[in-house]
Design an enzyme around this catalytic site. Sequence first.
Site, PDB file in Angstrom:
ATOM      1  N   ALA A   1       0.878  -1.168   0.000  1.00  0.00           N
ATOM      2  CA  ALA A   1       0.000   0.000   0.000  1.00  0.00           C
ATOM      3  C   ALA A   1       0.912   1.213   0.000  1.00  0.00           C
ATOM      4  CB  ALA A   1      -0.914  -0.009   1.208  1.00  0.00           C
ATOM      5  N   THR A   2       1.187   1.752  -1.194  1.00  0.00           N
ATOM      6  CA  THR A   2       2.207   2.799  -1.313  1.00  0.00           C
ATOM      7  C   THR A   2       1.804   4.081  -0.609  1.00  0.00           C
ATOM      8  OG1 THR A   2       1.240   3.392  -3.444  1.00  0.00           O
ATOM      9  CG2 THR A   2       3.119   1.910  -3.479  1.00  0.00           C
ATOM     10  N   CYS A   3       0.481   4.306  -0.464  1.00  0.00           N
ATOM     11  CA  CYS A   3       0.072   5.531   0.220  1.00  0.00           C
ATOM     12  C   CYS A   3       0.455   5.503   1.692  1.00  0.00           C
ATOM     13  CB  CYS A   3      -1.427   5.734   0.070  1.00  0.00           C
ATOM     14  SG  CYS A   3      -2.420   4.374   0.696  1.00  0.00           S
ATOM     15  N   MET A   4       0.643   4.289   2.254  1.00  0.00           N
ATOM     16  CA  MET A   4       1.034   4.153   3.663  1.00  0.00           C
ATOM     17  C   MET A   4       2.441   3.585   3.813  1.00  0.00           C
ATOM     18  SD  MET A   4      -2.515   2.771   5.353  1.00  0.00           S
ATOM     19  CE  MET A   4      -2.673   1.404   4.212  1.00  0.00           C
TER      20      MET A   4
END
Length: 1031
Positions: A997-1000
């Site tokens: 999960a690249t956003c996190m």
Amino acid sequence: MFFSGDPSTRKRVDLGGRSSKERDRKNLLEQTRLERNRRLWLRQQNTAALKIQKCFRGRKVVRAEQSDLRERFLRIHGKNCQNLDRNAFGPDSDFLRQFLYFFNAENVDDFLVLVQICRLLQQFVQESGDIVRLLAGADYSSVCALVNYRVKQLVHTCIRAIHHNRNQLKDQLLLTSKKSNASAIPLLEVLVLLIDPKLPWSCKIVGYLSQNNAFSLLREIVLTGKDNVESCGYSEEGSSLERLLTVLICHIGQKPCICSHIDQRYSFSSQILTIPFLWHTFPNLRQVFAKKGLSQHYIHQMATFVPNLISFLPKDISDEFPTYACLLGNILETGGIALSQPDCSFDTAIDLAAVTTYLLEAHPSLARSDSRENSKTADDDAGDDEVMEIALDRKLDQQICNSIDTRFLLQLTNILLRDISSPNGSDCGPDDREVAAVGAVCGFLYVIFNTLPLERIMTVLAYRTELVPMLWNFMKRCHENKKWSSLSERLSYLSGDAPGWLLPLAVFCPVYKHMLMIVDNEEYYEQEKPLSLKDIRSLIILLRQALWQLLWVNHTTSANSVKSLTVHSTTKRLSVEAIQLRVSNVVSELLSQLQDWNNRRQFTSPVDFHADGVNDFFNSQAVIENTRANEILKQASFLIPFTSRVKIFTSQLAAARQRHGSQAVFTRNRFRIRRDHILEDAYNQMSQLSEDDLRGLIRVTFVNEFGVEEAGIDGGGIFKDFMENITRAAFDVQYGLFKETADHLLYPNPGSGLIHEQHLQFFHFLGTLLAKAMFEGILVDLPFATFFLSKLKQKHNYLNDLPSLDPELYRHLIFLKRYEGDLSDLELYFVILNNEYGEQTEEELLPGGKNLRVTNENVITFIHLVANHRLNFQIRQQSTHFLRGFQQLIQKDWIDMFNEHELQLLISGSLDSLDVDDLRLHTNYAGGYHSEHYVIEMLWEVLKGFSMENKKKFLKFVTGCSRGPLLGFRYLEPLFCIQRAGGNASEEALDRLPTSATCMNLLKLPPYRSKEQMETKLLYAINADAGFDLS
């Protein structure tokens, strides 16, 4: 008698403690004093009236006697002195005594008689050949007092007569002696005759004239007649007035002359040398003044009065012709001749430098240059007290500028510097003679830099004098021996308590900076010219300490107050505050340039540029506008360590994002991007956004090649992936907007217009794209050429930047620079060939360049024009549009904190930031994992075994960006986290691929049992290039 209760019978008492008798006494005394003063005033009035009456009666009697004597004189000698013989001029005759007694310059008849007397005197002298015998008889010594008195009176009378009638005689004042019919000529010729230095009374006569302000009268006579110089024509003999001045200037009080001391206010230098264009009016006088040692005497005389010289000068002729400027022009015009004399002494050069420095400092060009940086606000701040600056006459200004030519600069500088120890001289501190020489040359050159065009001056000083090595040797010895104080004590014209290094740095820095623009890499690094690399390291430390002292430790004034001081100052002097401001600027520029050289090939530690006093307090102040630390950050950012500046930069970006993020709910923009048309879709959608929208949040949804939206919600990770992909596509050399150097560094394609019709709009878009990546803190893998990054800082590129673009062209140009033969034989012209995609065009480097051949004299100009064409001119349009797009999001102040090398790190980060150990130290765990879990231990071992390319792919897989944070993973937001995936370790769970999960910044890792399995699954996942379909 008893008290009846009636208060009216009480005795009245003065509560002030004074009786009425006392008050009456004081009034009487005051009245008496006034009466006494009135009687005194009446006596004084009567006395004054008696004196006036006595004076009037005396004058009346004298005038009557003069009138009677005039009548008898004319009756005896004739109206035209036709009854006169040579004996009338002898000591026993009363002829001259009578005439000088009744002569009145306002009386026309008296003036005509004086003219006739002068003609007769000339005639008798020509007949006898001996003027001494004519005036003194056989024995001069016995009647010398009488003869001297008569000659003094006659000479002064002639000057007064010409002065009083100068307007009527203005057409005759510059005629030669051949024009004997002119009334002024006999008087001037008699003056020349009577002041001949060979005569026994000449020095006494000149002394008498000086004491009686005769030079002031002569000044007004010359000013009246000089406008007719063209009509009078030129004669080798010179005019009678010129011959008179030539005789007078020889009386300088040196043997055989015995003239007494002359008051500076009434001297030849103050009264005559301040006449505009004196040497144009009297060319013969110029030769005498310059070549007979007279200029040295008068310049030394003026040098002794330097602190107050202007106060001794006469009143300005007009606003366009101030006396100091007229004096300066005349001194400079003959100064070059004096300096070229073989016997020109060191002391003469010191005096000339002192006088010209003082006068140049009053030149209006200096005030303009001191306030140049603040010209935009000068009108607002000036108010009612503004001193209106009136421009000099154009010809006068031109006279001053043209006199300080290449030859003058070389002669003065070389004479002053020849007594300074050579660069390889002793290590002892400088002596008084060296201090005087450095003070004179630095004071002179400092005001020259503020008055004349710099380009013309700098090249001469840099390459035809030893100024740079000599000054550095002097400063180094002063620094090592702590002898700076001796310099500040010797500079009498430098007001205030200025540090000794201030003025030498004000001259050294701009000249050395100019040299660094022209010197090539081999001269700098290999031949170590003009300074050795060891000396440059010492210079960097000295400059850094001086700059920190000026900007932080002893910071006393700001640019605005210095501007106010220089514009409104009523005293013309070298201002310490103005010099400090100038030195802080030139030292900053030189240190910045030396840092560029160090970035090209490191010869000293980058830490040498950092100030010792930068601490947490300084860093906290640097982000606050209008603080001293913030001013230093803008002017000399290299004093602050790179990591501190990056923190400041990221905090500025965070504050800007926060300001625009508060409206994110309402201004969020969603892009729908097709992966196989990423560049076109991004251009079409981003070009429609305003600046405010660009600063806000942008969310991206990818569409795969089948037209289906990819899984995954953009919480920031998809946008990071989008930015990395779009930059890779847009800056790809295959697209034609950018090209690569031999080192695979990107720069704008000069021929981009041949490929894309709207190429300039694309460059604007690419500038915005790069700015958005930096604004959001996303690192992108775009290695730019240094000369292109200079354009983001709005800097000019020079010859030394050419190797990064075209090493072969650079080698050819250096070959021309060192070519020992005749360059004209090579048949090179000031043209350059452009070859873009097979289309060959020829451009002139200068107007008429096709017909201008390259020679040994102009080859340096040719080399720099070629370099300028390749590095600046060819890509100017592309760079300009790229910069406009870039500055939509990134302010210039933010970028100016970094040099080009550091700017590249801001854009792309450093490969050093891909440190697995650093990532491990700043990682969180979830789902049952911890730092000592066997799966985690395997992961770190597998990552350490990856190639650099696979490490970058792994980082992109988990964070959306292939580059780590510039300052390390502790600044990754949020911190990297590894979460257990798949629950229990079943075969089905172990067969799953890792996801993220690249956003996190989150890695979802199944608990693989072996390193081989983990490595296989990780490599498959990071190389699948499946977008977000794995999620």
